[in-house]
Design an enzyme around this catalytic site. Structure first.
Site, PDB file in Angstrom:
ATOM      1  N   CYS A 117       0.838  -1.193   0.000  1.00 50.94           N
ATOM      2  CA  CYS A 117       0.000   0.000   0.000  1.00 50.94           C
ATOM      3  C   CYS A 117       0.879   1.251   0.000  1.00 50.94           C
ATOM      4  CB  CYS A 117      -0.978  -0.045   1.171  1.00 50.94           C
ATOM      5  SG  CYS A 117      -2.385   1.077   0.990  1.00 50.94           S
TER       6      CYS A 117
ATOM      7  N   HIS B 166      -3.740  -5.501   1.233  1.00 48.10           N
ATOM      8  CA  HIS B 166      -3.066  -5.868   2.480  1.00 48.10           C
ATOM      9  C   HIS B 166      -3.156  -7.368   2.744  1.00 48.10           C
ATOM     10  CE1 HIS B 166      -2.296  -1.742   3.908  1.00 48.10           C
ATOM     11  NE2 HIS B 166      -3.420  -1.447   3.271  1.00 48.10           N
TER      12      HIS B 166
ATOM     13  N   GLU C  68      -1.260  -8.973   4.576  1.00 50.86           N
ATOM     14  CA  GLU C  68      -0.921  -9.202   5.976  1.00 50.86           C
ATOM     15  C   GLU C  68      -2.137  -9.175   6.897  1.00 50.86           C
ATOM     16  OE1 GLU C  68      -0.733  -4.674   5.630  1.00 50.86           O
ATOM     17  OE2 GLU C  68      -0.407  -6.419   4.360  1.00 50.86           O
TER      18      GLU C  68
END
Length: 230
Positions: free
Chosen positions: A86, A203, A205
């Site tokens: 990002c 994202h 993660e």
């Protein structure tokens, strides 16, 4: 695998990234403030999401001039692995470490929703636990995620197999409705020429544990841990 997460003023995804890396490696990453000038002994450097310096000028433009960036460039030039997610992707393009730019989303508004990503190749350290053509879910949260590059750069990325992920429908096909930020050719992530620097907008993660709502992003971090431990 030893990793470091770089924190800029306005970074807000460093803890999410630390959870993902710790889960994959069993080791807690080092947190590096952006005014540091040395990375230490690491195998992976991560530039996480957020709004570095309040996204003034252009997203990532001020962070790209931070004191830590020369060390990150040198690390990448030596063959080190770098992941920018990002805002981290924006910083990598502003720093000239990846080609192209992240523009305002096509509808000129912030997008916070899940998307589907199609894996374009599965022979890199980042994707070795996925399969080529596999589709997985990832959250997106950005106002400037519209990837753009000139035609010559796009051809180079395609010819060198440097498109990492594309926005896609659940069945893997590409369409306007599956590409909410309007990125050219539905590009969601790209590699450096040596495939060791990855910029990715969504994202991954944030989906590494069932308690987060899924584990679709976990293979990315498990693959990295395996590759860098070899």
């Amino acid at each position: 695998m030893k990793s470091a997460i770089v924190i800029f003023p306005g970074t807000n995804r460093e803890r999410d990234m630390a959870i993902a890396l710790h889960g994959a490696t069993g080791h807690r990453p080092t947190m590096l403030w952006h005014k540091e000038t040395s990375l230490g002994d690491v195998d992976l450097v991560v530039l996480p999401g957020g709004f570095s310096h309040g996204d003034y000028l252009r997203c990532g433009a001020m962070a790209a001039q931070s004191p830590i960036m020369p060390a990150i460039r040198a690390f990448a030039e030596r063959g080190g692995y770098v992941l920018g997610v990002c805002n981290g992707f924006q910083i990598l393009t502003e720093a000239g470490m990846l080609p192209g730019a992240l523009l305002r989303n096509a509808e000129l508004r912030f997008i916070s929703r899940d998307c589907n990503l199609r894996v374009e190749r599965a022979d890199t350290a980042f994707t070795r636990h996925y399969q080529t053509g596999q589709v997985f879910r990832a959250p997106m949260a950005h106002g400037d995620g519209n990837y753009f590059a000139d035609p010559d750069t796009l051809k180079l990325l395609e010819d060198q197999g440097r498109v990492a992920f594309r926005y896609a429908r659940p069945d893997g096909s590409i369409g306007p409705e599956s590409n909410p930020n309007g990125s050219v050719d539905a590009i969601a992530g790209i590699y450096s020429q040596n495939l060791r620097v990855l910029g990715l907008m969504p994202h991954a993660e944030d989906l590494v544990d069932p308690l987060m709502g899924g584990t679709d992003g976990k293979p990315l971090f498990d693959g990295l841990a395996e590759a860098l431990a070899a």
